[in-house]
Design a protein around this motif. Sequence first.
Motif, PDB file in Angstrom:
ATOM      1  N   LEU A  73       0.823  -1.206   0.000  1.00  0.00           N
ATOM      2  CA  LEU A  73       0.000   0.000   0.000  1.00  0.00           C
ATOM      3  C   LEU A  73       0.861   1.261   0.000  1.00  0.00           C
ATOM      4  N   ALA A  74       2.133   1.105   0.296  1.00  0.00           N
ATOM      5  CA  ALA A  74       3.066   2.233   0.240  1.00  0.00           C
ATOM      6  C   ALA A  74       3.614   2.388  -1.170  1.00  0.00           C
ATOM      7  N   GLU A  75       3.973   3.593  -1.501  1.00  0.00           N
ATOM      8  CA  GLU A  75       4.629   3.884  -2.777  1.00  0.00           C
ATOM      9  C   GLU A  75       6.141   3.933  -2.587  1.00  0.00           C
ATOM     10  N   SER A  76       6.577   4.596  -1.497  1.00  0.00           N
ATOM     11  CA  SER A  76       8.000   4.758  -1.222  1.00  0.00           C
ATOM     12  C   SER A  76       8.155   5.255   0.215  1.00  0.00           C
ATOM     13  N   TYR A  77       9.423   5.361   0.669  1.00  0.00           N
ATOM     14  CA  TYR A  77       9.658   5.923   2.001  1.00  0.00           C
ATOM     15  C   TYR A  77      11.021   6.607   2.036  1.00  0.00           C
ATOM     16  N   THR A  78      11.189   7.502   2.994  1.00  0.00           N
ATOM     17  CA  THR A  78      12.473   8.121   3.294  1.00  0.00           C
ATOM     18  C   THR A  78      12.684   8.073   4.799  1.00  0.00           C
ATOM     19  N   ALA A  79      13.961   8.056   5.227  1.00  0.00           N
ATOM     20  CA  ALA A  79      14.299   8.044   6.642  1.00  0.00           C
ATOM     21  C   ALA A  79      15.208   9.220   6.962  1.00  0.00           C
ATOM     22  N   SER A  80      15.029   9.799   8.138  1.00  0.00           N
ATOM     23  CA  SER A  80      15.892  10.890   8.564  1.00  0.00           C
ATOM     24  C   SER A  80      17.283  10.356   8.907  1.00  0.00           C
ATOM     25  N   LYS A  81      18.282  11.225   8.889  1.00  0.00           N
ATOM     26  CA  LYS A  81      19.653  10.795   9.151  1.00  0.00           C
ATOM     27  C   LYS A  81      19.824  10.220  10.552  1.00  0.00           C
ATOM     28  N   ASP A  82      19.057  10.730  11.516  1.00  0.00           N
ATOM     29  CA  ASP A  82      19.188  10.223  12.878  1.00  0.00           C
ATOM     30  C   ASP A  82      18.381   8.944  13.112  1.00  0.00           C
ATOM     31  N   GLY A  83      17.679   8.464  12.084  1.00  0.00           N
ATOM     32  CA  GLY A  83      16.939   7.212  12.197  1.00  0.00           C
ATOM     33  C   GLY A  83      15.689   7.274  13.043  1.00  0.00           C
ATOM     34  N   LEU A  84      15.211   8.483  13.313  1.00  0.00           N
ATOM     35  CA  LEU A  84      14.046   8.641  14.199  1.00  0.00           C
ATOM     36  C   LEU A  84      12.742   8.921  13.447  1.00  0.00           C
ATOM     37  N   VAL A  85      12.837   9.386  12.212  1.00  0.00           N
ATOM     38  CA  VAL A  85      11.631   9.769  11.475  1.00  0.00           C
ATOM     39  C   VAL A  85      11.598   9.053  10.129  1.00  0.00           C
ATOM     40  N   TYR A  86      10.475   8.361   9.867  1.00  0.00           N
ATOM     41  CA  TYR A  86      10.269   7.678   8.586  1.00  0.00           C
ATOM     42  C   TYR A  86       9.021   8.273   7.950  1.00  0.00           C
ATOM     43  N   THR A  87       9.173   8.734   6.720  1.00  0.00           N
ATOM     44  CA  THR A  87       8.057   9.321   5.982  1.00  0.00           C
ATOM     45  C   THR A  87       7.678   8.394   4.840  1.00  0.00           C
ATOM     46  N   VAL A  88       6.417   7.991   4.809  1.00  0.00           N
ATOM     47  CA  VAL A  88       5.941   7.000   3.836  1.00  0.00           C
ATOM     48  C   VAL A  88       4.914   7.641   2.912  1.00  0.00           C
ATOM     49  N   LYS A  89       5.160   7.528   1.615  1.00  0.00           N
ATOM     50  CA  LYS A  89       4.184   7.979   0.612  1.00  0.00           C
ATOM     51  C   LYS A  89       3.270   6.805   0.273  1.00  0.00           C
ATOM     52  N   LEU A  90       1.972   7.074   0.152  1.00  0.00           N
ATOM     53  CA  LEU A  90       0.966   6.025  -0.030  1.00  0.00           C
ATOM     54  C   LEU A  90       0.461   5.962  -1.468  1.00  0.00           C
ATOM     55  N   LYS A  91       0.051   4.777  -1.879  1.00  0.00           N
ATOM     56  CA  LYS A  91      -0.661   4.631  -3.147  1.00  0.00           C
ATOM     57  C   LYS A  91      -2.020   5.326  -3.037  1.00  0.00           C
ATOM     58  N   THR A  92      -2.570   5.700  -4.179  1.00  0.00           N
ATOM     59  CA  THR A  92      -3.858   6.400  -4.192  1.00  0.00           C
ATOM     60  C   THR A  92      -4.915   5.563  -4.902  1.00  0.00           C
ATOM     61  N   GLY A  93      -6.178   5.962  -4.718  1.00  0.00           N
ATOM     62  CA  GLY A  93      -7.285   5.317  -5.420  1.00  0.00           C
ATOM     63  C   GLY A  93      -7.691   3.976  -4.850  1.00  0.00           C
ATOM     64  N   ILE A  94      -7.300   3.678  -3.610  1.00  0.00           N
ATOM     65  CA  ILE A  94      -7.602   2.384  -2.978  1.00  0.00           C
ATOM     66  C   ILE A  94      -8.724   2.576  -1.970  1.00  0.00           C
ATOM     67  N   LYS A  95      -9.630   1.595  -1.912  1.00  0.00           N
ATOM     68  CA  LYS A  95     -10.712   1.631  -0.933  1.00  0.00           C
ATOM     69  C   LYS A  95     -10.751   0.345  -0.119  1.00  0.00           C
ATOM     70  N   PHE A  96     -11.222   0.474   1.121  1.00  0.00           N
ATOM     71  CA  PHE A  96     -11.467  -0.682   1.966  1.00  0.00           C
ATOM     72  C   PHE A  96     -12.739  -1.384   1.497  1.00  0.00           C
ATOM     73  N   HIS A  97     -12.944  -2.590   1.994  1.00  0.00           N
ATOM     74  CA  HIS A  97     -14.112  -3.376   1.586  1.00  0.00           C
ATOM     75  C   HIS A  97     -15.429  -2.694   1.938  1.00  0.00           C
ATOM     76  N   ASP A  98     -15.426  -1.821   2.944  1.00  0.00           N
ATOM     77  CA  ASP A  98     -16.670  -1.123   3.328  1.00  0.00           C
ATOM     78  C   ASP A  98     -16.828   0.207   2.591  1.00  0.00           C
TER      79      ASP A  98
END
Length: 512
Positions: A73-98
């Motif tokens: 469900l993720a597209e990509s990610y980046t991590a901060s140099k100190d290893g404390l922050v991870y930023t994740v880009k998400l795929k679009t156009g997806i819906k849950f079963h409900d």
Amino acid sequence: MNRQQLTRLAAALAIAGSAVAAHAAKDVVVAVQSTFTTTDPYDANDTLSQAVAKSFYQGLFGFDKDMKMVPVLAESYTASKDGLVYTVKLKTGIKFHDGTPFNAEAVKATFDRVTNPDNKLKRYNLYKNIAKTEAVDATTVRFTLKEAFSPFINSLAHPSAVIISPAALAKFGNKGIAQNPVGTGPFKFVEWKATDYLKVEKFDGYWRKGYPKVDSITWRPVVDNNTRAAVMQTNEAHFAFPVPPESVATLEKKPSLEVTAAPSIIHRYLSMNTQHKPFSDPKVREAINYAINKDALIKVAFSGYAIPAEGVLPQGVEYAAKLGPWPYNPAKARELLKEAGYPNGFESTLWSAYNHTTAQKVIQFVQQQLGQVGIKLQVQALEAGQRVERVESAQDPATAPVRMYYVGWSSSTGEADWAMRPLLASESFPPKLFNTAYYKNDAVDQAIGKALVTTDKAEKAKLYTEAQKQIWKDAPWAFLVTERLVSVRARNLAGFYVIPDGSFNFDEVELK
């Protein structure tokens, strides 16, 4: 099995058989070795329940059939140099079963739930290092950690790390979601009859166009090894795992079936409660390792489809060190027992975490082997509920009833941390995690802790090797075998695999 269980199984399999006949091109019947404990991966300890949940749930990341990590469900990610922050880009156009949109708020709701200790979810410890989860915008999630944790993305690929519909969570609540799972997976949850089957059906709104290629999957627990093999021979199932090794030759004779033996990262071991005599004495633990003939065990219980354990971690897990196998030497075992003050042996108990036929063979073989050096064991194969109550829910090491315990583990993140910390760090005593040996070694704890925060691969390898050497020397376990994964499929079934951690990949499942 008693007569009532056999009658119920026969009726269930008759239904399955008619389903296969009526919907040969649409319904996949999968025979597995035990019942499922829950449909909530965040509250599951067993690989099977998490594997089945892949029908209806997906995570940000996952593993392909070769256990290579891939975005889902993720597209990509980046991590901060100190290893404390991870930023994740998400795929679009997806819906849950409900019908609820999949977005960053859904990810936040899911991880806010598991990181809240008040919810008392079994997988809390895997994600407790997350300080906060933020929805930066609809397609961006930011995870901030309490401390640097180098395998974090591997943790997000763990089969428990699924994204749940926030609307369903709000509707059904923390516990109710286990009976009403709603995800983004290729199939929707239909029904779960605890001892008989779990049924899922095709989700027409699935985001991968053209998938799934089948209408439904019926997951069917078949505890008895011979029966599990038999349902394949009679065409009542399309796939079975694990296959009893003694049935391989017969199954291979049937032209419509194909047997596969694949390498695994599943190790099987006996933990020994190091907080209680006689297992508090390392000489006793060494003696038990010497007393068990691993090659003979492989022949008796696994019909050759395993190898002796070569270390604390199986080869194939990142940073695994090859240290063994531990040699078979019953004379040395008797000598060590005498040195420890047990010249005539002692009596104890051995429980198995599983009650299937192969596990019963293992504990009976160990009982016989240890009996030859004077250790008299009472053995019992536990039901799932007994395992949770007696072993996983023990509150105090001083009163924990477990003594010797046959169990297995696969690192479903693919690296050493999740193969060691939950099982061998002193912070991981039950009920928090699964250190059923109640093993504590300060040097091991320090090495595991340091390895978590370094991103230097050479340093990480050094630390994990040091820890494994110390564990091998301390022998809190009897190191038994690494399994080969034996499965059988109908030749008209494609795209269904057992992956090295004993889970399943069925993204491409198809009946031809």
